[in-house]
Design a protein around this motif. Structure first.
Motif, PDB file in Angstrom:
ATOM      1  N   GLU A  24      -6.514  -0.234 -10.948  1.00 55.09           N
ATOM      2  CA  GLU A  24      -7.937  -0.017 -10.722  1.00 55.09           C
ATOM      3  C   GLU A  24      -8.623  -1.320 -10.318  1.00 55.09           C
ATOM      4  OE1 GLU A  24     -11.043   2.386 -10.106  1.00 55.09           O
ATOM      5  OE2 GLU A  24      -9.061   3.065 -10.772  1.00 55.09           O
ATOM      6  N   SER A  81       0.861  -1.183   0.000  1.00 56.74           N
ATOM      7  CA  SER A  81       0.000   0.000   0.000  1.00 56.74           C
ATOM      8  C   SER A  81       0.897   1.232   0.000  1.00 56.74           C
ATOM      9  CB  SER A  81      -0.923   0.011   1.226  1.00 56.74           C
ATOM     10  OG  SER A  81      -0.154   0.066   2.418  1.00 56.74           O
ATOM     11  N   LYS A  91      -8.427  -2.468  -6.711  1.00 61.33           N
ATOM     12  CA  LYS A  91      -9.284  -1.803  -5.733  1.00 61.33           C
ATOM     13  C   LYS A  91     -10.525  -2.645  -5.441  1.00 61.33           C
ATOM     14  CE  LYS A  91      -7.825   2.898  -6.951  1.00 61.33           C
ATOM     15  NZ  LYS A  91      -8.247   4.197  -7.501  1.00 61.33           N
ATOM     16  N   ASN A  92     -10.794  -3.542  -6.343  1.00 63.50           N
ATOM     17  CA  ASN A  92     -11.943  -4.430  -6.170  1.00 63.50           C
ATOM     18  C   ASN A  92     -11.424  -5.858  -6.165  1.00 63.50           C
ATOM     19  OD1 ASN A  92     -14.265  -5.896  -6.235  1.00 63.50           O
ATOM     20  ND2 ASN A  92     -15.035  -5.065  -8.176  1.00 63.50           N
ATOM     21  N   GLU A 119      -4.807   7.512  -5.111  1.00 62.12           N
ATOM     22  CA  GLU A 119      -5.441   6.824  -6.234  1.00 62.12           C
ATOM     23  C   GLU A 119      -4.998   5.363  -6.301  1.00 62.12           C
ATOM     24  OE1 GLU A 119      -4.396   8.944  -9.736  1.00 62.12           O
ATOM     25  OE2 GLU A 119      -5.497  10.769  -9.179  1.00 62.12           O
ATOM     26  N   TYR A 120      -4.030   5.017  -5.451  1.00 57.90           N
ATOM     27  CA  TYR A 120      -3.436   3.679  -5.554  1.00 57.90           C
ATOM     28  C   TYR A 120      -4.108   2.708  -4.597  1.00 57.90           C
ATOM     29  CZ  TYR A 120       0.170   5.651  -8.515  1.00 57.90           C
ATOM     30  OH  TYR A 120       0.831   6.259  -9.551  1.00 57.90           O
ATOM     31  N   PRO A 121      -4.158   1.434  -4.986  1.00 56.15           N
ATOM     32  CA  PRO A 121      -4.827   0.414  -4.160  1.00 56.15           C
ATOM     33  C   PRO A 121      -3.917  -0.146  -3.079  1.00 56.15           C
ATOM     34  CG  PRO A 121      -4.035  -0.590  -6.184  1.00 56.15           C
ATOM     35  CD  PRO A 121      -3.710   0.886  -6.286  1.00 56.15           C
TER      36      PRO A 121
END
Length: 320
Positions: free
Chosen positions: A300, A263, A303-304, A274-276
């Protein structure tokens, strides 16, 4: 030629003298604006590097060259009538150093070659950790921060991809290695000093990474971009084929451990990021299927977490 001259080359010996501040600034600028730099006076013995280069090329000639040519014929690639976009013109094998070495499981390596690669791997491991501490210093992170993050509970992963890029009759038809960013941490490359081919993408242009005798090329992987909250970047790079010469490439990947939690460093995040945040092994599962695609959709997707489990990886990737 002008762009080659501007490529950042760092003399690590200057870290011990009056030019330390300028040298650290050069490293920082390279990490921010290039994602690559080349180091000299890095402490790796030149005679060891020369021996490894000689034995790597001998092994290719003796054990890999005919297999590569046979493989090209089996895939109908020996004539290259049309452009090929789903294959790399390279012959490779992989060595794992950490967490557990497979060096003595690799066939067709002489005892001398194994001993040299074992020595080289240990020296590169130390160099990688020293470089990570230099990055910590430039980023205002405590010494050892990046290594600690990479360790997880099992220690970092570290491995080497040994590649040869043989002469190609029609370089315009196929790449030695298609454009990509590296998934991991910090990469240390010992490349051929006579046959060029490595290029990086900067400001929309492909720029040659100059082959310098006894240098080590450093580039940053996706994990360092995430941890630095985008201050440092991983950069698209590729290998173009050449009509003449067999290019040697020995790329060593110092990566986080499989369970390392990645992280952005809190001290580098002012408001939101903006980073996961993710576990490194989950990122590698995602990367395996989309290595040759832009990194931003990967970030992106991470993030999910459910997006990862829905993937069906289709490409092989070195995870070490």
């Amino acid at each position: 030629m002008e762009k080659n001259i501007k490529f950042p080359v760092v003399d690590l010996a200057k870290l011990n003298g009056e030019e330390r501040d300028q040298t650290m600034a050069l490293i920082n600028e390279a990490c921010e604006n290039w994602g690559f730099f080349e180091i000299v006076n890095h402490g790796l013995p030149h005679d060891l590097m020369d021996s490894i280069e000689k034995m790597t090329k001998e092994r290719y000639k003796t054990y890999q060259e005919q297999k590569f040519n046979d493989m090209l014929k089996s895939k109908g690639l020996d004539k290259l009538e049309t452009e090929v976009e789903d294959f790399d013109w390279e012959s490779t094998f992989y060595l794992r150093h950490l967490p557990q070495s497979n060096l003595y499981d690799i066939p067709d390596m002489s005892d001398e070659y194994r001993t040299a690669m074992e020595d080289f791997g240990k020296r590169l491991e130390t160099l990688a950790e020293d470089l990570l501490d230099l990055l910590c210093e430039n980023l205002g992170l405590e010494k050892g921060y990046l290594k600690k993050v990479f360790c997880g509970t099992k220690g970092p992963t570290f491995g080497t991809k040994v590649s040869n890029y043989p002469p190609c009759p029609k370089p315009e038809m196929i790449k030695g290695l298609r454009a990509h960013t590296d998934a991991g941490g910090i990469i240390l490359l010992f490349q051929d000093d006579k046959v060029s081919g490595l290029q990086l993408l900067k400001d929309g242009d492909w720029i040659d990474v100059p082959p310098l005798n006894h240098s080590i090329v450093i580039n940053l992987g996706d994990q360092l971009e995430v941890i630095t909250n985008g201050k440092y970047k991983s950069v698209m790079h590729r290998v173009v084929t050449q009509q003449e010469g067999n290019r040697m490439s020995i790329a060593s990947f110092y990566n986080p451990g499989s369970d390392a939690e990645i992280s952005p460093a809190s001290s580098l995040v002012e408001k939101e990021t903006e980073y996961p945040s993710f576990v490194f092994d989950d990122y590698m599962k995602l990367y395996a299927g989309v290595k040759f695609q832009p990194k931003e959709p990967r970030f992106e997707a991470m993030k999910n977490a459910s997006a990862v489990t829905e993937l069906n990886p289709t490409a092989a990737v070195e995870t070490f």
